[in-house]
Scaffold this motif. Structure first.
Motif, PDB file in Angstrom:
ATOM      1  N   GLY A   1      49.391 -41.057  43.649  1.00  0.00           N
ATOM      2  CA  GLY A   1      48.795 -40.052  42.781  1.00  0.00           C
ATOM      3  C   GLY A   1      48.306 -38.842  43.562  1.00  0.00           C
ATOM      4  O   GLY A   1      48.449 -37.705  43.108  1.00  0.00           O
TER       5      GLY A   1
ATOM      6  N   LEU B   1      51.448 -36.876  44.557  1.00  0.00           N
ATOM      7  CA  LEU B   1      52.030 -36.199  43.393  1.00  0.00           C
ATOM      8  C   LEU B   1      51.159 -35.046  42.927  1.00  0.00           C
ATOM      9  O   LEU B   1      51.659 -33.976  42.572  1.00  0.00           O
TER      10      LEU B   1
ATOM     11  N   THR C   1      47.689 -39.659  38.843  1.00  0.00           N
ATOM     12  CA  THR C   1      48.144 -38.307  39.165  1.00  0.00           C
ATOM     13  C   THR C   1      47.413 -37.264  38.325  1.00  0.00           C
ATOM     14  O   THR C   1      46.912 -36.266  38.840  1.00  0.00           O
TER      15      THR C   1
END
Lengths: 276, 290
Positions: free
Chosen positions: B87, B90, B171
């Motif tokens: 996460g 990203l 994310t």
């Protein structure tokens, strides 16, 4: 934002981001594409990316064979029902804590959060037995109540964080103008509270629609919402990928669209207002 | 401003939520405790009565408990690690100047909205099937033998499925926190000669601490109770290889009809969750002091 970015850097990050995004989205895309394939094309090997023969037959058959829309309707009833019922109970509570906080308000909020930590299996047996003796097993009413209960803490928290942002000074002002309490609420506070309530509704509908512990354990053929209906495709004789995909596509589509439009509210609601 | 009357009204508005939540917490829990000391099997209604601690003894000494306990830990910690680290990466990627950022974000967040039974069945069949699945096709293209994921690596497969569902959540939360980071602070730091790595560890990561804490808390609540994904893919098997505590209790209750044993398991699950909650709620409570 004013930083100058070299085009090379920009394009390489763009390509990388798109690759990752498409990989993450692929299972969903694949499900949607497979729902338009014939059963034979669905299990081609090597797989055919686009359906060689587009068809809507799967959607028709899912409905004919298993009365799909009954389960769809069940999902709608329990998720909207539990949300509205929950709002009736939690709006006053959140309102009270936001506008007349006491010394114990924070403790109450933390206690509510901590109830979410209770594992569902810890109460599965008694709830099952209570439902059994009250004839609530496999009923929409029972399921609606349970979903309302498990999401109650999240609703209170989310509403509370929204309500707390409504400036209280505005009340003083309207009071100076001689407004009475109910007028205060209807004309001053309610319009400012509507966005928070709407966001809470959306998040709660998403959570209730996808809930898959109680819906699986407390329903059978009658009240099964989509989560439980789709689970019936796990049996080996039910391995028809195109039909599974058709049923799945219809089951995820509404929530996917709602979800796309409520990303911000989702962040807020799911983090108990800690991240905005 | 708070007169006697408004205070009374405020209490009256709060009471229903508190009472309902309290009853929902306490009544089933007391019943679970009570049943856990009874020998009570729905298939054998004659042999009822006080069982002492024997339900606990059988539940805790059964090898399936140890296996389920370890599986629960492995599942929870693995998914947490994958989703938090993934996460962060990203979110950093999404925070760059990329073309079509809005659409990319929608694509990334989407798996979170997929109901667990759909996610699990789509992965089980269309991706992981050893004969016709996408992974099998990829494996043969790369010159490997296809893997029977759910038979040979059941727990790992479930970790993959669950991580796919929760990576978008981590994310999105971390990305939201990242966007509130002052661009000027980053610029000032990089003008002072801080490299990208230092910038990340001294400026970005501390800023994300709160968001990451919240992600861990929320995910832990849900990950300890992973159920549907196991039910529709492996059924906890082979043996107990992919059974977690939630699934084990379900198995005893609704497949073996052992009310006493399942209740003892339920109590154990509650105790374990409370140990986790004790620490987590404390951390979050501290973070929420605003």
């Amino acid at each position: 934002m004013a930083r100058a970015v070299s085009p090379r850097r920009k394009w390489s990050f763009t390509v990388l981001a798109w690759i990752v995004a498409l990989l993450l989205f692929f299972p969903i895309l694949w499900t949607i594409l497979t729902s338009f394939k014939t059963e034979g094309d669905a299990i081609l090997f090597p797989p055919a990316f686009l359906p060689p023969h587009w068809t809507l037959e799967n959607f028709v058959e899912v409905q004919d064979r298993s009365n799909y829309f009954k389960h769809f309707f069940n999902s709608v009833v329990i998720s909207i029902g539990s949300t509205l019922l929950g709002l009736v109970i939690t709006v006053p509570a959140a309102w009270s804590m936001a506008f007349s906080p006491t010394k114990r308000t924070k403790d109450i909020l933390m206690w509510m959060l901590s109830t979410k930590m209770m594992p569902a299996v810890g109460v599965l047996v008694p709830i099952y037995l209570i439902f059994k003796s009250l004839n609530l097993l496999d009923s929409l009413f029972g399921l609606t109540i349970i979903l309302m209960l498990i999401n109650l803490p999240i609703m209170v928290w989310m509403l509370y964080t929204y309500f707390r942002e409504i400036p209280v000074d505005i009340l003083e002002a309207s009071r100076m103008d001689g407004a009475v309490l109910w007028k205060e609420i209807v004309y001053v506070l309610l319009p400012m509270a509507i966005p928070g309530i709407a966001s809470t509704m959306l998040l709660n509908i998403i959570l209730a629609w996808n809930e898959a512990f109680w819906t699986l354990n407390l329903t059978a053929a009658n009240a099964a919402p989509l989560t439980a209906f789709i689970a019936s495709y796990s049996s080996p004789e039910g391995l028809f990928w195109a039909k599974l995909s058709a049923a799945s596509t219809l089951a995820i589509a509404p929530i996917l669209v709602i979800g796309w439009f409520s990303q911000k509210q989702l962040v807020r609601g799911m983090t108990f207002g800690a991240v905005k | 401003m708070a007169t006697q009357n408004t205070r009374k009204l405020a209490r009256a508005m709060l009471t229903p939520s508190v009472v309902i939540l309290f009853v929902w917490m306490i009544v089933p829990l007391v019943l679970t405790l009570w049943y856990s000391f009874q020998s009570y099997n729905l298939l054998n209604p004659v042999n009822n009565g006080w069982a002492g601690f024997s339900n606990y003894y059988y539940f805790l000494t059964d090898p399936s408990f140890t296996e389920a306990f370890v599986n629960t830990l492995v599942l929870t910690i693995s998914v947490l690690a994958i989703t938090v680290i993934g996460g962060i990466f990203l979110a950093l990627l999404l925070d760059q100047h990329i073309v079509g950022q809005g659409i990319v974000r929608i694509l990334v967040i989407s798996p979170f909205f997929i109901m667990p039974t759909v996610a699990a069945l789509v992965w089980k069949n269309m991706l992981m099937d050893p004969n016709y699945g996408i992974f099998a096709w990829l494996a043969t293209r790369l010159g490997f033998a296809p893997i029977a994921w759910l038979q040979d690596y059941p727990l790992f497969s479930i970790i993959l499925i669950v991580a796919w569902q929760w990576l978008p959540f981590a994310t999105l939360i971390i990305f939201t926190a990242l966007q509130s980071l002052d661009e000027e602070r980053k610029e000032a730091a990089s003008m002072d000669g801080a490299g990208a790595i230092n910038l990340f560890f001294y400026i970005v990561l501390p800023h994300l601490a709160r968001a990451i804490t919240v992600v861990i808390l929320i995910e832990t609540i849900f990950l300890l109770g992973v159920f549907a994904e196991i039910l529709v893919t492996t059924g906890g098997g082979p043996g107990f290889a992919s059974t977690n505590i939630a699934y084990l209790v379900y198995h005893q209750a609704l497949l073996d009809y052992d009310v006493g044993g399942a209740s003892a398991g339920g109590v154990v699950a509650v105790i374990l969750a409370n140990i986790v909650a004790f620490f987590l709620v404390r951390i979050v409570g501290k973070n929420l002091d605003a």
